[in-house]
Design a protein around this motif. Structure first.
Motif, PDB file in Angstrom:
ATOM      1  N   ALA A  13      25.559  40.973  41.626  1.00  0.00           N
ATOM      2  CA  ALA A  13      26.040  42.248  42.172  1.00  0.00           C
ATOM      3  C   ALA A  13      26.431  42.067  43.642  1.00  0.00           C
ATOM      4  O   ALA A  13      27.496  42.547  44.075  1.00  0.00           O
ATOM      5  N   LEU A  14      25.594  41.372  44.412  1.00  0.00           N
ATOM      6  CA  LEU A  14      25.919  41.112  45.817  1.00  0.00           C
ATOM      7  C   LEU A  14      27.191  40.280  45.929  1.00  0.00           C
ATOM      8  O   LEU A  14      28.063  40.565  46.753  1.00  0.00           O
ATOM      9  N   TRP A  15      27.308  39.250  45.076  1.00  0.00           N
ATOM     10  CA  TRP A  15      28.511  38.413  45.101  1.00  0.00           C
ATOM     11  C   TRP A  15      29.757  39.255  44.812  1.00  0.00           C
ATOM     12  O   TRP A  15      30.808  39.055  45.433  1.00  0.00           O
ATOM     13  N   THR A  16      29.664  40.197  43.908  1.00  0.00           N
ATOM     14  CA  THR A  16      30.799  41.062  43.580  1.00  0.00           C
ATOM     15  C   THR A  16      31.231  41.858  44.813  1.00  0.00           C
ATOM     16  O   THR A  16      32.431  41.992  45.087  1.00  0.00           O
ATOM     17  N   ILE A  17      30.282  42.355  45.578  1.00  0.00           N
ATOM     18  CA  ILE A  17      30.597  43.101  46.798  1.00  0.00           C
ATOM     19  C   ILE A  17      31.199  42.172  47.856  1.00  0.00           C
ATOM     20  O   ILE A  17      32.121  42.555  48.585  1.00  0.00           O
ATOM     21  N   ILE A  18      30.710  40.934  47.923  1.00  0.00           N
ATOM     22  CA  ILE A  18      31.303  39.953  48.845  1.00  0.00           C
ATOM     23  C   ILE A  18      32.762  39.707  48.470  1.00  0.00           C
ATOM     24  O   ILE A  18      33.640  39.668  49.346  1.00  0.00           O
ATOM     25  N   MET A  19      33.026  39.564  47.184  1.00  0.00           N
ATOM     26  CA  MET A  19      34.411  39.373  46.737  1.00  0.00           C
ATOM     27  C   MET A  19      35.263  40.587  47.089  1.00  0.00           C
ATOM     28  O   MET A  19      36.435  40.442  47.482  1.00  0.00           O
ATOM     29  N   LEU A  20      34.718  41.783  46.965  1.00  0.00           N
ATOM     30  CA  LEU A  20      35.458  42.990  47.341  1.00  0.00           C
ATOM     31  C   LEU A  20      35.829  42.936  48.818  1.00  0.00           C
ATOM     32  O   LEU A  20      36.968  43.279  49.197  1.00  0.00           O
ATOM     33  N   GLY A  21      34.910  42.497  49.662  1.00  0.00           N
ATOM     34  CA  GLY A  21      35.215  42.350  51.083  1.00  0.00           C
ATOM     35  C   GLY A  21      36.324  41.343  51.320  1.00  0.00           C
ATOM     36  O   GLY A  21      37.219  41.565  52.141  1.00  0.00           O
ATOM     37  N   TRP A  22      36.274  40.221  50.585  1.00  0.00           N
ATOM     38  CA  TRP A  22      37.304  39.190  50.711  1.00  0.00           C
ATOM     39  C   TRP A  22      38.654  39.756  50.290  1.00  0.00           C
ATOM     40  O   TRP A  22      39.672  39.498  50.930  1.00  0.00           O
ATOM     41  N   VAL A  23      38.662  40.536  49.211  1.00  0.00           N
ATOM     42  CA  VAL A  23      39.900  41.188  48.757  1.00  0.00           C
ATOM     43  C   VAL A  23      40.450  42.077  49.871  1.00  0.00           C
ATOM     44  O   VAL A  23      41.641  42.019  50.195  1.00  0.00           O
ATOM     45  N   ALA A  24      39.605  42.909  50.447  1.00  0.00           N
ATOM     46  CA  ALA A  24      40.062  43.848  51.472  1.00  0.00           C
ATOM     47  C   ALA A  24      40.648  43.112  52.681  1.00  0.00           C
ATOM     48  O   ALA A  24      41.749  43.446  53.151  1.00  0.00           O
ATOM     49  N   VAL A  25      39.928  42.118  53.167  1.00  0.00           N
ATOM     50  CA  VAL A  25      40.394  41.391  54.355  1.00  0.00           C
ATOM     51  C   VAL A  25      41.732  40.713  54.081  1.00  0.00           C
ATOM     52  O   VAL A  25      42.678  40.841  54.867  1.00  0.00           O
ATOM     53  N   THR A  26      41.825  40.000  52.971  1.00  0.00           N
ATOM     54  CA  THR A  26      43.064  39.260  52.697  1.00  0.00           C
ATOM     55  C   THR A  26      44.203  40.203  52.322  1.00  0.00           C
ATOM     56  O   THR A  26      45.350  39.967  52.706  1.00  0.00           O
TER      57      THR A  26
END
Length: 143
Positions: A13-26
């Protein structure tokens, strides 16, 4: 690793939120480079509308985030079934951690290199872990 069968689910679940952050930044960075103004976008726009405007490497991260919101939902349910029915064993914890590690590797691969044969192999291995967990959950819940 943790002795709790729920820990792999929390990590994923935490990794999924990290990926969401990566999506937003990029995505916001790429949108700025191609001149997309979200304030001027028509109502009802979706991330999928950006597919042809942004570079593939940017979209890969978004695709992976979507994938993390699909099959892992089954994983979370299976962990709960196992946890609640006494199926928390060394085997199920090992399979759960293997699933999480493989999904994180899958994310990193898809978000950066994205060569499909390797990505499919990683996905298939994770799916086998989930399949085994699901069988063990059925056995545990049936008693």
């Amino acid at each position: 690793m943790s002795d709790s069968l729920l820990a792999p689910g929390a990590v994923l679940a935490l990794w999924t939120i990290i990926m969401l952050g990566w999506v937003a930044v990029t995505r916001f960075s790429a949108m700025a480079k191609v001149g997309v103004d979200i304030k001027a976008a028509p109502p009802g726009g979706r991330g999928a509308d950006l597919e042809n405007m942004l570079p593939p490497e940017t979209n890969w991260k978004s695709h992976n985030y979507t994938h993390l919101c699909e099959q892992p939902t089954i994983f979370y349910a299976v962990l709960l079934f196992l946890h609640l029915s006494g199926g928390d064993t060394d085997l199920t914890r090992g399979l759960a951690w293997a699933y999480v590690v493989l999904r994180i590797i899958h994310s990193l691969w898809q978000a950066t290199v994205n060569r499909i044969p390797v990505r499919f192999t990683i996905f298939a291995l994770a799916t086998l872990c989930l399949f085994a967990l699901s069988i063990l959950a059925v056995i545990a819940t049936l008693g």
